[in-house]
Motif scaffolding. Structure first.
Motif, short mmCIF file in Angstrom:
data_model
loop_
_atom_site.label_atom_id
_atom_site.label_comp_id
_atom_site.label_asym_id
_atom_site.label_seq_id
_atom_site.Cartn_x
_atom_site.Cartn_y
_atom_site.Cartn_z
N UNK A 172 0.83 -1.21 0.00
CA UNK A 172 0.00 0.00 0.00
C UNK A 172 0.86 1.25 0.00
N UNK A 173 1.96 1.23 0.78
CA UNK A 173 2.85 2.38 0.84
C UNK A 173 3.68 2.48 -0.45
N UNK A 174 4.15 1.34 -0.93
CA UNK A 174 5.03 1.32 -2.10
C UNK A 174 4.33 1.82 -3.36
N UNK A 175 3.04 1.46 -3.49
CA UNK A 175 2.31 1.83 -4.70
C UNK A 175 2.95 1.21 -5.93
N UNK A 176 2.93 1.94 -7.02
CA UNK A 176 3.51 1.43 -8.27
C UNK A 176 4.95 1.91 -8.47
N UNK A 177 5.38 2.80 -7.57
CA UNK A 177 6.68 3.43 -7.77
C UNK A 177 7.86 2.51 -7.45
N UNK A 178 7.74 1.77 -6.34
CA UNK A 178 8.87 0.93 -5.93
C UNK A 178 8.40 -0.49 -5.66
N UNK A 179 9.36 -1.39 -5.52
CA UNK A 179 9.04 -2.81 -5.38
C UNK A 179 9.08 -3.23 -3.91
N UNK A 180 8.35 -4.31 -3.62
CA UNK A 180 8.30 -4.86 -2.26
C UNK A 180 8.83 -6.29 -2.28
N UNK A 181 9.80 -6.54 -1.39
CA UNK A 181 10.38 -7.88 -1.27
C UNK A 181 9.83 -8.58 -0.04
N UNK A 182 9.28 -9.77 -0.23
CA UNK A 182 8.81 -10.57 0.90
C UNK A 182 10.01 -11.07 1.69
N UNK A 183 10.11 -10.65 2.95
CA UNK A 183 11.29 -10.91 3.77
C UNK A 183 11.15 -12.22 4.54
N UNK A 184 12.12 -13.12 4.36
CA UNK A 184 12.15 -14.40 5.06
C UNK A 184 13.45 -14.50 5.84
N UNK A 185 13.33 -14.67 7.15
CA UNK A 185 14.50 -14.80 8.02
C UNK A 185 14.62 -16.21 8.57
#
Length: 762
Positions: free
Chosen positions: A96-109
């Motif tokens: 929602x914050x990223x929008x179309x401008x930047x990418x979101x990486x699903x973080x796995x630790x």
């Protein structure tokens, strides 16, 4: 546009900028200690959204979801089990914050547990845990994945396989290295890189543990061997305790001053880890302007890896030796041990070959009466800890091969893939999935090609089939097909010409099974050594052989025999048939007494080997206390010394400690009869402090202390200062051990110390 294409487009122009720390920022914004950050973020979306927004404004190209610990193992400690829903919600907040401008990486630790063969968590169970998390993040719409802060390459592999089995999205993997340049499990940067990029990671690198200066050293080690973009996410320096607060004192300006050096180091993706803020990322972004990616052309290295070492092909001056001895064919004792599920002899054979100079180890456990799949898994698990050499997995069974490649915590070489229709169909997809290299055996359903021309045709056909599946030609090693001279005097020439054509015309790596050539002949050692010398001159890459063959001087008569200049081998046979050295002399191995065997079992981490020696010693009248103090404790002390010198690493330390534990349990009843338990033992109280749920380090220390006969009282994790003080008063320990892994809970150790002082405790 897919994330893969967007990343490629950005990297064509500049370095891609990742976000900074989430944990330290969350604590600044009011997240209390002792809670699950992931659950807290789900309940406080406005807070994490503000952090995302700040990193977006700072110029980050990719945001990491706040799902680092959102796996079933970690969440179970908070009695939370809706893993998929939590990950989905966390992904949606970031998107929602990223929008179309930047990418979101699903973080796995990490899960917080060690995975087989280094720990107790089953490998496929770990894959399932990560797969559950990945599916949740996918349903939340993440653009790509990041697997980060991994201390063990086996856990990184489990997470990567999990992601690959549910999606084809771009996946980054970063390990965390200590100051000495290895992970907690002893993985070095190059081995990890080779393992992960061959398994399908789209970008590999490191994060956490160190500041920019030390991380540059790690990246520089990886650079010559990279085939994918490199990632760096250093901390803002090293954490320091100021008052009651853990701080990272590297300023945004100082942090950003390393931008040029990272650009020159070969890094393609750069961000920040613990202690970095949006200001750090903003300054870093500005400092990277005008800094171009390092695109200098370099030699491509192909390599194999184990958890702690690697073997790289390239402009090698000599061919490598693949130790041939782990093979039950003609070895009754080894076959018997494998059929009984014992591994001790395999461990000894591996160490002998490593000592004698082998570069790789061939592992073949196929024999009648042996459960090959089960035996192969056991052998791989053992050798992953006991030897640093990469493995060559030798089997004709596709099920065995896949099971082995799935478990092996490195990049293996498959022995072998032939031109037989079913063999190609079953094995090539496995090679592709697990990123292995393979030996090409030029056989067909019709058998062995009789002429060099036919061999060439088969070799080209198999290479084409492999390339059609997306397998790199450089990952193929052609077998020269060695047949016995005694059965076919033209056999050596055929092999020599095959190897020469592959090496010099196809530019293809080659391998031969060296000892086949001398079957049925006298002085086989001389023939093998001569054949190796001839093959090396033809450009041979690898030889499957006894590693000691290099120490045997090549015999001129043997060379003439192999080159077809000794009709029927009459000259060679006349010279050597009556030789007093007809049979190679075998070294006399000193027979170890039981005490030495007990010491060796602990040094080797040989859990199955310690009990027979202890039983025999006790039956022979040896006192249990003498066995403990004379052999077992000195062994575990020696293991500790090797660990401290970075000769042994965590897997060997744990294996040795578990062997000691098993031995001590056996001796305990005898020790009680000898009044051992009446002797005063120092009491040590251990606890992980309030707010911290990590106890791997504490558990290892506790295990080692118990092995030294200390009485240990372990209070567990997330223990309040008041409870620790209460238990100190109750048990009157000689020493108290406090543990904290998180930088935010380090300060809680001071709380315990201050409370102890206020209570008048020494």
């Amino acid at each position: 546009m897919k994330a893969r294409d967007r990343i490629k487009k950005i990297l064509a122009r500049r370095i891609l900028v990742l976000d900074g720390a989430l944990g330290t920022e969350l604590h600044k914004m009011g997240m209390p200690g002792g809670v699950s950050p992931e659950i807290w973020c789900m309940k406080n979306p406005a807070v994490i959204s503000q952090i995302y927004s700040d990193y977006k404004e700072a110029g980050a190209d990719i945001l990491y979801t706040s799902s680092f610990g959102a796996n079933r193992e970690k969440l179970s400690q908070y009695n939370f089990d809706d893993v998929a829903l939590l990950n989905k919600k966390l992904a949606l907040i970031a998107k929602k914050v990223a929008g179309k401008d930047i990418m979101v990486a699903g973080d796995i630790g990490p899960t917080g547990r060690f995975i087989k063969p280094f720990g107790e968590l089953d490998f496929d169970k770990a894959v399932g845990i990560f797969k559950e998390q990945a599916k949740g993040l996918l349903s939340g719409g993440v653009d790509l994945f990041v697997i980060e802060t991994m201390m063990d390459v086996q856990e990184a592999r489990a997470a990567l396989i999990a992601v690959k089995e549910v999606t084809d999205k771009f996946t980054m993997v970063t390990m965390t290295y200590e100051k000495h340049g290895r992970t907690l499990s002893g993985n070095d940067p190059v081995s990890a890189l080779i393992t992960l990029q061959s398994l399908g990671a789209d970008a590999v690198g490191c994060n956490c543990s160190t500041g920019p200066k030390d991380m540059l050293k790690i990246i520089s080690l990886m650079k010559p061997f990279k085939k994918v973009p490199l990632i760096a996410k250093p901390n803002a320096g090293v954490p320091k305790l100021l008052g009651n607060e853990t701080v990272f004192d590297m300023t945004p300006y100082k942090f950003a001053s390393f931008a040029g050096r990272f650009a020159a180091s070969g890094v393609s993706m750069l961000g920040g880890c613990c202690g970095t803020t949006p200001e750090h990322i903003y300054r870093l972004k500005n400092a990277l302007k005008g800094k171009k990616l390092d695109k200098a052309k370099k030699e491509q290295f192909n390599g194999l890896s184990s958890p702690r070492s690697y073997f790289v092909f390239g402009n090698r001056r000599r061919c490598g030796i693949v130790g041939e001895k782990i093979n039950p064919t003609g070895k009754k004792h080894l076959k018997h041990e494998l059929s009984c599920g014992k591994i001790g002899l395999v461990r000894d054979i591996a160490k002998e070959q490593e000592t004698n100079g082998a570069d790789l180890l061939d592992v073949n456990v196929g024999a009648s009466g042996v459960d090959e799949k089960k035996a192969m898994s056991s052998v791989i698990s053992t050798l992953s800890v006991s030897t640093k050499l990469p493995l060559v997995i030798d089997s004709s069974n596709a099920r065995v091969m896949e099971s082995a490649l799935r478990l092996y915590p490195g990049r293996a070489l498959i022995n072998s893939v032939s031109g037989e229709k079913n063999n190609l169909k079953n094995l090539l997809p496995i090679v592709k999935k697990y990123g292995a290299m393979f030996i090409l055996l030029p056989l067909t359903d019709k058998g062995i090609p009789s002429t060099l021309r036919e061999r060439k045709s088969v070799i080209k056909k198999i290479i084409k089939k492999a390339q059609d599946l997306g397998i790199d030609k450089e990952d193929i090693i052609v077998d020269g097909l060695v047949m016995a001279f005694s059965a076919d005097q033209a056999a050596p020439i055929k092999t020599i010409k095959t190897v020469e054509w592959c090496s010099k015309t196809l530019r293809q790596k080659t391998i031969v099974g060296l000892s086949n050539i001398s079957f049925g002949m006298p002085r086989r050692d001389l023939i093998n050594a001569a054949f190796l010398r001839i093959m090396e001159n033809m450009g041979l890459t690898l030889a499957i052989a006894d590693p000691s063959v290099r120490r045997i001087k090549s015999d001129r008569a043997a060379e003439r025999l192999l080159l077809g200049k000794d009709n029927d081998g009459l000259i060679f046979i006349a010279r050597h048939a009556e030789s007093p050295a007809l049979k190679a002399k075998k070294k006399k191995i000193k027979s170890l007494n039981y005490g030495e065997k007990i010491f060796k079992a602990i040094m080797d981490g040989n859990k199955e080997g310690i009990l027979p020696s202890l039983r025999a010693s006790v039956r022979g009248g040896e006192k249990a206390l003498k066995l403990l103090e004379g052999h077992m404790i000195p062994a575990v002390i020696r293991v500790g010394e090797l660990f401290d010198r970075k000769v042994y690493f965590l897997p060997q330390l744990i294996a040795s400690a578990e062997t000691m534990k098993k031995g001590f349990s056996f001796l305990e009843p005898y020790l009680k009869r000898e009044a051992f338990d009446k002797r005063k033992k120092a009491i040590i109280l251990m606890a992980t402090v309030k707010g911290d749920i990590h106890d791997i380090g504490k558990n290892i220390v506790t295990l080692m202390l118990k092995n030294h006969s200390f009485r240990v009282i372990d209070l567990g994790k997330d223990v309040s200062a008041k409870k620790i003080i209460k238990e100190i008063k109750r048990h009157s320990p000689d020493m108290v051990g406090l543990s904290a892994l998180m930088t935010t809970t380090m300060v809680n150790m001071r709380d315990v110390i201050e409370l102890a002082e206020n209570e008048g405790l020494d």
